[in-house]
Every structure is written in structure tokens, then in C-alpha cells.
Design a protein around this motif. Structure first.
Motif, short mmCIF file in Angstrom:
data_model
loop_
_atom_site.label_atom_id
_atom_site.label_comp_id
_atom_site.label_asym_id
_atom_site.label_seq_id
_atom_site.Cartn_x
_atom_site.Cartn_y
_atom_site.Cartn_z
N UNK A 157 41.88 44.21 48.03
CA UNK A 157 41.21 45.47 47.66
C UNK A 157 40.93 45.56 46.17
N UNK A 158 40.50 44.46 45.59
CA UNK A 158 40.10 44.46 44.19
C UNK A 158 40.61 43.23 43.46
N UNK A 159 39.78 42.73 42.52
CA UNK A 159 40.15 41.55 41.75
C UNK A 159 41.46 41.76 41.00
N UNK A 160 41.65 42.94 40.42
CA UNK A 160 42.83 43.20 39.60
C UNK A 160 44.12 43.06 40.40
N UNK A 161 44.05 43.20 41.70
CA UNK A 161 45.26 43.17 42.54
C UNK A 161 45.45 41.84 43.26
N UNK A 162 44.57 40.89 42.99
CA UNK A 162 44.61 39.63 43.73
C UNK A 162 45.55 38.60 43.13
N UNK A 188 28.82 30.36 43.36
CA UNK A 188 28.41 31.40 42.39
C UNK A 188 27.73 32.57 43.09
N UNK A 189 28.17 33.78 42.77
CA UNK A 189 27.58 34.97 43.37
C UNK A 189 28.23 35.43 44.65
N UNK A 190 29.24 34.69 45.14
CA UNK A 190 29.92 35.10 46.37
C UNK A 190 30.60 36.45 46.16
N UNK A 191 30.57 37.31 47.17
CA UNK A 191 31.11 38.65 47.08
C UNK A 191 32.57 38.65 47.52
N UNK A 192 33.44 39.25 46.69
CA UNK A 192 34.84 39.41 47.06
C UNK A 192 35.67 38.16 46.99
N UNK A 193 35.16 37.11 46.36
CA UNK A 193 35.87 35.82 46.34
C UNK A 193 36.69 35.60 45.08
N UNK A 194 36.69 36.56 44.15
CA UNK A 194 37.50 36.41 42.95
C UNK A 194 38.97 36.26 43.36
N UNK A 195 39.67 35.34 42.71
CA UNK A 195 41.04 35.03 43.13
C UNK A 195 41.88 34.70 41.91
N UNK A 196 42.69 35.65 41.47
CA UNK A 196 43.45 35.55 40.22
C UNK A 196 44.77 34.81 40.47
N UNK A 197 45.10 33.88 39.58
CA UNK A 197 46.39 33.20 39.64
C UNK A 197 47.48 34.04 38.98
N UNK A 198 47.18 34.64 37.82
CA UNK A 198 48.14 35.52 37.15
C UNK A 198 47.39 36.60 36.40
#
Length: 342
Positions: A157-162, A188-198
């Protein structure tokens, strides 16, 4: 290339770095299988004080302890200024998960708590709250110890929480450990695919000899003052982003964007996306004595917000960097700046 090729590229990169790990299951299974928080790999803290746990080797059936080769003197005794906790996924420590060790740290402790984390892949989502300052994650090498999860902006539910690890506390230190997001590499341009390691949101954080592995939005350098030294940072799109004031020294920055055919000028990645909102903010990313290389045809950065500020000094760059250097994001006036000195 299609999605399967993108995923294969990420698998190869991760497998190469972690080929020496003694994992419960092979890396491809960690990457491909969607494990839930209730996974059997997420153990519970062991009761009592630290002790050697004599367990049979699972394959041999004999009574030799799987902890016989555990380093002696770990954890060392507490001092007036420092406390020690120990994490080992095989059960040779106080805790089998990193989060359980974090939870055991007293709130608002003025002592530094060093959480010694043995070699292995710790497949869990870890959060260090504001109430737990002065914590150190001490791994055994960034190619040997890792914390990994696979949330995306869509699933969290959001990049910041991933983020696989989220640090909100001040005075956090990490040494010789990797932070990984194992979600598939997006196009590139994919929706909702941001995935943060830390995600690093506490003030005065330090990372030495650490690895950061992911694709889009790998390292969320969110806010506060942060120092990175001798680190390996991998990603494809905006893989160092946020609005912190951070210094990166002697770091290796590697793009895993897909290779661009010779003669094509398309851009398929960016190293940074800094988010300075106004000219009065004293924030920015500075890279000194570092290297930028890998694959793709990428920008050094693109302005997340109007006053994005990134400095590269005495840093070598391969020819994957597009000569224009910086691009503004959609609907953002291009007031961001990238300064280069090679």
C-alpha cells in the motif's frame, strides 16, 4: 526484453553475490516463491540466556551439535556503555530473527545495543521504531549476511512501506550486512512495482561495508543525516531516492537496467531521485571517490521534486551514463542539479 528476461537478470545478479551463503533453501526458491509473514523461516526468540543449543545435524542424524562451529565469545559480555544481543537462524543464539532481537532492546536506551547477526539469509520484514535508538546491526560480511523481503508498492500500500527493513530510530549503525528486496525487476513505467530494500528515516545513521540489492527504489534515503562508506548499491530506476542529507564515500553503484542496443538513445534507468522541496532545505546526496557502472543507458538522477540536489565528486563513471546527466520528472520544473567532477 520481456518480464522473464528481466527476472532472470535479477536472479543472476543476486545469486552471484550470495552463492557462498548457507541457505535453508536455494536462492531461486526465495525469489520465486511468494512467502508470507507466517513462513516457517520466521522463528521466535529463544527463552533464557545465551547458550549453545545442541541439535542433531538434520542430514546425518548424529548427536553432534550444529552449533559446534559457532564463533567463540559471541556475544561478548555487556559493558557500561554497550549491550550485546545475538541472532542465528539455526538457533545457536538468543534469537532466530532480527526483529525479535530489536524488540528485546529497551525503549529509549542510552546504551548502544549491538545486534550480532550470524551468516545467513534472514527472510523477514524488520522495523526499528523511533523508540529504539542506538542500535547496531553487525553482520558477517555483505555477501554472507542479509535481511530480505519481497514487498512492492502494490503489496504494501505504498512505496514508503515496502522496505524490507525500515529504520525510524536515530543513531542507527549497520556494518557488513546486506539489505535486499527480492521482488521481480520491473519494466520502466510499471505501476506499483517499486520495491525498497531499506528505508532510512532516522537521524545520524551510518552504514559501513553494507550491500543494498533491489531494482526500482532500492535505497530509500528518506530523511536525516546519513553516512555510507564502502557500500555496494544495486538497482535500476531511482535506486537511491529520498530527501536526506547523505554522504556516500568509496561506494560501488551498479545499474542492473537492461542493456540498450548500440545506436539507441533510449533511457531505461536512473541512479538517484532526490526530493528537496525548496532552496532553503539543507539536503542532498554527495558521492565522493565512488564508481558508477553496470548496464543500461541511465541518468545520474532525475528530480523527484523541484530542488533536487546531487553531487558526484572524484567519481568514475562508465559510458552507460547519458551525457545530459539529469532529467526532471513529469510535471516538475527542471531546477534540480547534478554536478559532476571526474
Amino acid at each position: 526484453m520481456g518480464p522473464q528476461s528481466n527476472l532472470l537478470s535479477l536472479l543472476v545478479a543476486l545469486a552471484a553475490v550470495f552463492s557462498s551463503l548457507y541457505l535453508i533453501n536455494p536462492i531461486p526458491q526465495y525469489l520465486i516463491n511468494a512467502l508470507s509473514p507466517s513462513s516457517a523461516y520466521l522463528g521466535k526468540p529463544l527463552s533464557g540466556n545465551f547458550q549453545r543449543h545442541h541439535k542433531k545435524h538434520p542430514d546425518s542424524g548424529n548427536t553432534d551439535s550444529i552449533c559446534d562451529d559457532f564463533p567463540p565469545g559471541i556475544p561478548p559480555p555487556d559493558t557500561s556503555n554497550t549491550s550485546y544481543l545475538c541472532v542465528d537462524r539455526k538457533g545457536c543464539c538468543n534469537f532466530t530473527t532480527v526483529q525479535a532481537a530489536v524488540n528485546a532492546v529497551p525503549d529509549f536506551s542510552v546504551k548502544r545495543t549491538i545486534i550480532w547477526i550470524n551468516s545467513g539469509m534472514y527472510y523477514e520484514k524488520v522495523m526499528v521504531p523511533k523508540t529504539k535508538p542506538n542500535i547496531t546491526f553487525q553482520g558477517q560480511g555483505y555477501t554472507s549476511t542479509a535481511i530480505a523481503w519481497n514487498d512492492t508498492a502494490l503489496s504494501a500500500n505504498g512505496t514508503f512501506y515496502s522496505g524490507s527493513v525500515q529504520v525510524f530510530a536515530s543513531n542507527f549503525i549497520a556494518k557488513n550486512i546486506s539489505f535486499m528486496n527480492l521482488a521481480p525487476m520491473p519494466s520502466p513505467g510499471a505501476v506499483g512495482a517499486q520495491a525498497v530494500a531499506i528505508r532510512v528515516s532516522g537521524d545520524q545513521s551510518e552504514f559501513k561495508g553494507c550491500g543494498f540489492f533491489g531494482a526500482q527504489d532500492t535505497l530509500h534515503d528518506d530523511k536525516g543525516r546519513h553516512y555510507f562508506k564502502d557500500c555496494y548499491i544495486q538497482g535500476s530506476i531511482d535506486f537511491i531516492f529520498g530527501n536526506a542529507r547523505s554522504l556516500y564515500v568509496n561506494c560501488e553503484i551498479v545499474s542492473i537496467a537492461n542493456p540498450v542496443p548500440v545506436g539507441q538513445r533510449s533511457i531505461n534507468g536512473a541512479v538517484t531521485a532526490h526530493g528537496r522541496v525548496s532552496g532553503d532545505e539543507n539536503t542532498g546526496f554527495a558521492f565522493v571517490n565512488s564508481t558508477v557502472g553496470g548496464n543500461g543507458r541511465i541518468w545520474l538522477g532525475r528530480a523527484w521534486r523541484p530542488y533536487s540536489r546531487v553531487v558526484f565528486a572524484f567519481t568514475s563513471m562508465s559510458d552507460i551514463i547519458a551525457p545530459e546527466g539529469l532529467s526532471s520528472m513529469e510535471n516538475i520544473t527542471a531546477q534540480g542539479q547534478v554536478l559532476t567532477q571526474t
